[in-house]
Design a protein around this motif. Structure first.
Motif, mmCIF file in Angstrom:
data_model
loop_
_atom_site.group_PDB
_atom_site.id
_atom_site.type_symbol
_atom_site.label_atom_id
_atom_site.label_comp_id
_atom_site.label_asym_id
_atom_site.label_seq_id
_atom_site.Cartn_x
_atom_site.Cartn_y
_atom_site.Cartn_z
ATOM 1 N N ILE A 184 0.854 -1.188 0.000
ATOM 2 C CA ILE A 184 0.000 0.000 0.000
ATOM 3 C C ILE A 184 0.889 1.237 0.000
ATOM 4 O O ILE A 184 1.775 1.365 0.855
ATOM 5 N N ALA A 185 0.652 2.148 -0.943
ATOM 6 C CA ALA A 185 1.486 3.351 -1.019
ATOM 7 C C ALA A 185 0.794 4.407 -1.866
ATOM 8 O O ALA A 185 -0.185 4.137 -2.577
ATOM 9 N N ASP A 186 1.326 5.610 -1.780
ATOM 10 C CA ASP A 186 0.904 6.700 -2.648
ATOM 11 C C ASP A 186 1.231 6.317 -4.097
ATOM 12 O O ASP A 186 2.313 5.805 -4.384
ATOM 13 N N PRO A 187 0.324 6.551 -5.036
ATOM 14 C CA PRO A 187 0.607 6.200 -6.434
ATOM 15 C C PRO A 187 1.910 6.805 -6.960
ATOM 16 O O PRO A 187 2.617 6.166 -7.748
ATOM 17 N N ALA A 188 2.242 8.032 -6.541
ATOM 18 C CA ALA A 188 3.481 8.657 -7.016
ATOM 19 C C ALA A 188 4.710 7.904 -6.528
ATOM 20 O O ALA A 188 5.720 7.822 -7.223
ATOM 21 N N VAL A 189 4.632 7.337 -5.318
ATOM 22 C CA VAL A 189 5.739 6.525 -4.808
ATOM 23 C C VAL A 189 5.843 5.236 -5.603
ATOM 24 O O VAL A 189 6.936 4.819 -6.015
ATOM 25 N N LEU A 190 4.706 4.578 -5.844
ATOM 26 C CA LEU A 190 4.711 3.319 -6.591
ATOM 27 C C LEU A 190 5.222 3.506 -8.020
ATOM 28 O O LEU A 190 5.824 2.591 -8.592
ATOM 29 N N ARG A 191 4.989 4.679 -8.586
ATOM 30 C CA ARG A 191 5.468 4.944 -9.952
ATOM 31 C C ARG A 191 6.933 5.379 -9.971
ATOM 32 O O ARG A 191 7.487 5.636 -11.047
ATOM 33 N N GLY A 192 7.549 5.492 -8.808
ATOM 34 C CA GLY A 192 8.947 5.893 -8.745
ATOM 35 C C GLY A 192 9.178 7.363 -9.004
ATOM 36 O O GLY A 192 10.262 7.769 -9.427
ATOM 37 N N ARG A 193 8.166 8.186 -8.717
ATOM 38 C CA ARG A 193 8.299 9.622 -8.981
ATOM 39 C C ARG A 193 8.865 10.394 -7.788
ATOM 40 O O ARG A 193 9.318 11.518 -7.948
ATOM 41 N N ARG A 194 8.776 9.812 -6.596
ATOM 42 C CA ARG A 194 9.314 10.504 -5.432
ATOM 43 C C ARG A 194 9.610 9.516 -4.316
ATOM 44 O O ARG A 194 9.135 8.375 -4.322
ATOM 45 N N PHE A 195 10.420 9.957 -3.362
ATOM 46 C CA PHE A 195 10.728 9.169 -2.171
ATOM 47 C C PHE A 195 9.525 9.208 -1.229
ATOM 48 O O PHE A 195 8.861 10.233 -1.090
ATOM 49 N N GLY A 196 9.220 8.076 -0.600
ATOM 50 C CA GLY A 196 8.103 8.058 0.336
ATOM 51 C C GLY A 196 7.972 6.712 1.023
ATOM 52 O O GLY A 196 8.842 5.844 0.924
ATOM 53 N N ASN A 197 6.855 6.555 1.718
ATOM 54 C CA ASN A 197 6.599 5.347 2.497
ATOM 55 C C ASN A 197 5.700 4.381 1.740
ATOM 56 O O ASN A 197 4.772 4.794 1.040
ATOM 57 N N ALA A 198 5.963 3.098 1.924
ATOM 58 C CA ALA A 198 5.102 2.033 1.427
ATOM 59 C C ALA A 198 4.913 1.045 2.565
ATOM 60 O O ALA A 198 5.862 0.731 3.294
ATOM 61 N N VAL A 199 3.707 0.563 2.740
ATOM 62 C CA VAL A 199 3.403 -0.390 3.806
ATOM 63 C C VAL A 199 3.219 -1.763 3.180
ATOM 64 O O VAL A 199 2.363 -1.956 2.316
ATOM 65 N N LEU A 200 4.041 -2.706 3.623
ATOM 66 C CA LEU A 200 3.968 -4.086 3.154
ATOM 67 C C LEU A 200 3.198 -4.913 4.177
ATOM 68 O O LEU A 200 3.514 -4.894 5.367
ATOM 69 N N LEU A 201 2.180 -5.637 3.717
ATOM 70 C CA LEU A 201 1.381 -6.504 4.576
ATOM 71 C C LEU A 201 1.572 -7.944 4.125
ATOM 72 O O LEU A 201 1.507 -8.239 2.925
ATOM 73 N N ALA A 202 1.797 -8.855 5.096
ATOM 74 C CA ALA A 202 2.013 -10.261 4.778
ATOM 75 C C ALA A 202 1.283 -11.139 5.785
ATOM 76 O O ALA A 202 1.114 -10.766 6.948
ATOM 77 N N SER A 203 0.886 -12.332 5.327
ATOM 78 C CA SER A 203 0.205 -13.281 6.196
ATOM 79 C C SER A 203 0.263 -14.653 5.559
ATOM 80 O O SER A 203 0.669 -14.813 4.394
ATOM 81 N N ASP A 204 -0.162 -15.665 6.334
ATOM 82 C CA ASP A 204 -0.319 -16.996 5.768
ATOM 83 C C ASP A 204 -1.765 -17.266 5.381
ATOM 84 O O ASP A 204 -2.117 -18.388 5.022
ATOM 85 N N ARG A 205 -2.623 -16.244 5.456
ATOM 86 C CA ARG A 205 -4.018 -16.397 5.041
ATOM 87 C C ARG A 205 -4.370 -15.329 4.011
ATOM 88 O O ARG A 205 -3.631 -14.366 3.803
ATOM 89 N N GLU A 206 -5.495 -15.523 3.384
ATOM 90 C CA GLU A 206 -5.945 -14.565 2.372
ATOM 91 C C GLU A 206 -6.094 -13.182 2.991
ATOM 92 O O GLU A 206 -6.638 -13.027 4.079
ATOM 93 N N LEU A 207 -5.609 -12.179 2.282
ATOM 94 C CA LEU A 207 -5.634 -10.814 2.792
ATOM 95 C C LEU A 207 -6.930 -10.099 2.392
ATOM 96 O O LEU A 207 -7.497 -10.381 1.328
ATOM 97 N N PRO A 208 -7.380 -9.145 3.216
ATOM 98 C CA PRO A 208 -8.597 -8.376 2.892
ATOM 99 C C PRO A 208 -8.299 -7.270 1.885
ATOM 100 O O PRO A 208 -8.450 -6.079 2.168
ATOM 101 N N VAL A 209 -7.882 -7.674 0.699
ATOM 102 C CA VAL A 209 -7.397 -6.717 -0.303
ATOM 103 C C VAL A 209 -8.495 -5.739 -0.722
ATOM 104 O O VAL A 209 -8.241 -4.530 -0.868
ATOM 105 N N ALA A 210 -9.696 -6.232 -0.937
ATOM 106 C CA ALA A 210 -10.770 -5.349 -1.399
ATOM 107 C C ALA A 210 -11.059 -4.255 -0.383
ATOM 108 O O ALA A 210 -11.217 -3.076 -0.744
#
Length: 289
Positions: free
Chosen positions: A215-241
């Protein structure tokens, strides 16, 4: 220490308070819009925000995303066992205590003077079941019993960089050991173009957890600026929607990458082991201007 008229924790008129801590000069700066809201800065760099009157309020975008994860780890209001690697101003521990009463929480923070400063100026509610441990995050994690935590949040920075030993496959394996089946691991990652660190962290955590999203700001994901991204991990299905809905409606809109889109984003990055681990990249000076 430079003091204002009254200590913030007592709820009276306050000015900025600063003190030398292990990581530099810590400052608590009052929020003009919230009578008992304060931003914690270390050497001038904003770290976290706390509202003593409303601990469920999350001001920073990455903390709101971590708050969404805390909301979705279990049924609403259900107490959980949470481990926070990195203390800051204890913002997320306060949030969990407010939104999930009777939760049991541990915070591991290596900067003892910072802990003392925050405890004194922004005291925790005496009824909250929060234990603050001093020491290194990985060493503290190793002391957690197998399967103890419903939620582990890693938000650890030395200066503005995550230490190398908290970025490896071996570290992720320790996280998995300490999580109960179905628990959530969330990590705050800071990176900029070309996002090599974030991509390597996805590959690293994927060696241990089968389900991931970012999960992150679209500008960060596109590599346009420095910023924060939150990585979520589990052994079960994630509540993506639901995460996608919440991120899209935040004041600072975020985007969720998952599945094939996350694979494409990662682009064949290699996992990181202890032997090759490096700290996260330093932010450019412009981030703090």
């Amino acid at each position: 220490m430079a003091k204002g008229k009254q200590k913030q924790g007592r709820g009276r008129a306050a000015e900025a308070v600063s003190e030398q801590v292990g990581g530099g000069v810590a400052e608590l700066r009052p929020d003009r819009d919230r009578p008992r809201g304060f931003t914690l800065l270390i050497d001038g760099a904003p770290q976290s925000h706390v509202d003593l009157d409303d601990p469920a309020y999350l001001d920073f975008a990455y903390q709101r995303r971590l708050g969404h994860i805390a909301d979705l780890v279990a049924a609403p209001g259900k107490p959980v066992q949470a481990l926070h690697l990195g203390g800051g101003a204890f913002t997320l521990a306060r949030y969990v205590a407010a939104t999930r009463p009777r939760s049991t929480q541990q915070i591991v923070e290596i900067d003892a003077p910072l802990v003392q400063f925050v405890r004194r100026e922004l005291p925790l509610d005496a009824g909250w079941r929060i234990r603050v441990r001093g020491g290194d995050a990985r060493e503290g994690l190793a002391k957690v019993p197998d399967g103890w935590a419903d939620l582990i949040i890693a938000d650890v920075f030395a200066g503005a960089r995550t230490p190398a030993h908290l970025t490896s496959v071996e570290f992720a394996g320790e996280v998995r050991r300490a999580l109960r089946p179905g628990g959530f691991y969330a990590a705050n990652l800071a990176d900029g173009p070309p996002l090599a660190y974030v991509k390597a962290q996805i590959a690293t955590v994927r060696t241990v957890f089968p389900e991931l999203c970012l999960i992150a700001d679209p500008a960060v994901l596109r590599g346009r600026r420095f910023g924060n991204a939150v990585l979520l991990a589990s052994d079960r299905e994630l509540p993506v929607a639901e995460l996608t809905r919440r991120a899209a409606t935040d004041p600072n809109q975020g985007r969720v990458e998952h599945g094939r889109a996350l694979d494409d984003f990662t682009g064949g990055a290699a996992p990181v082991t202890d032997a090759a681990a490096r700290p996260s990249p330093a932010p450019p000076p412009s981030v703090f201007e």
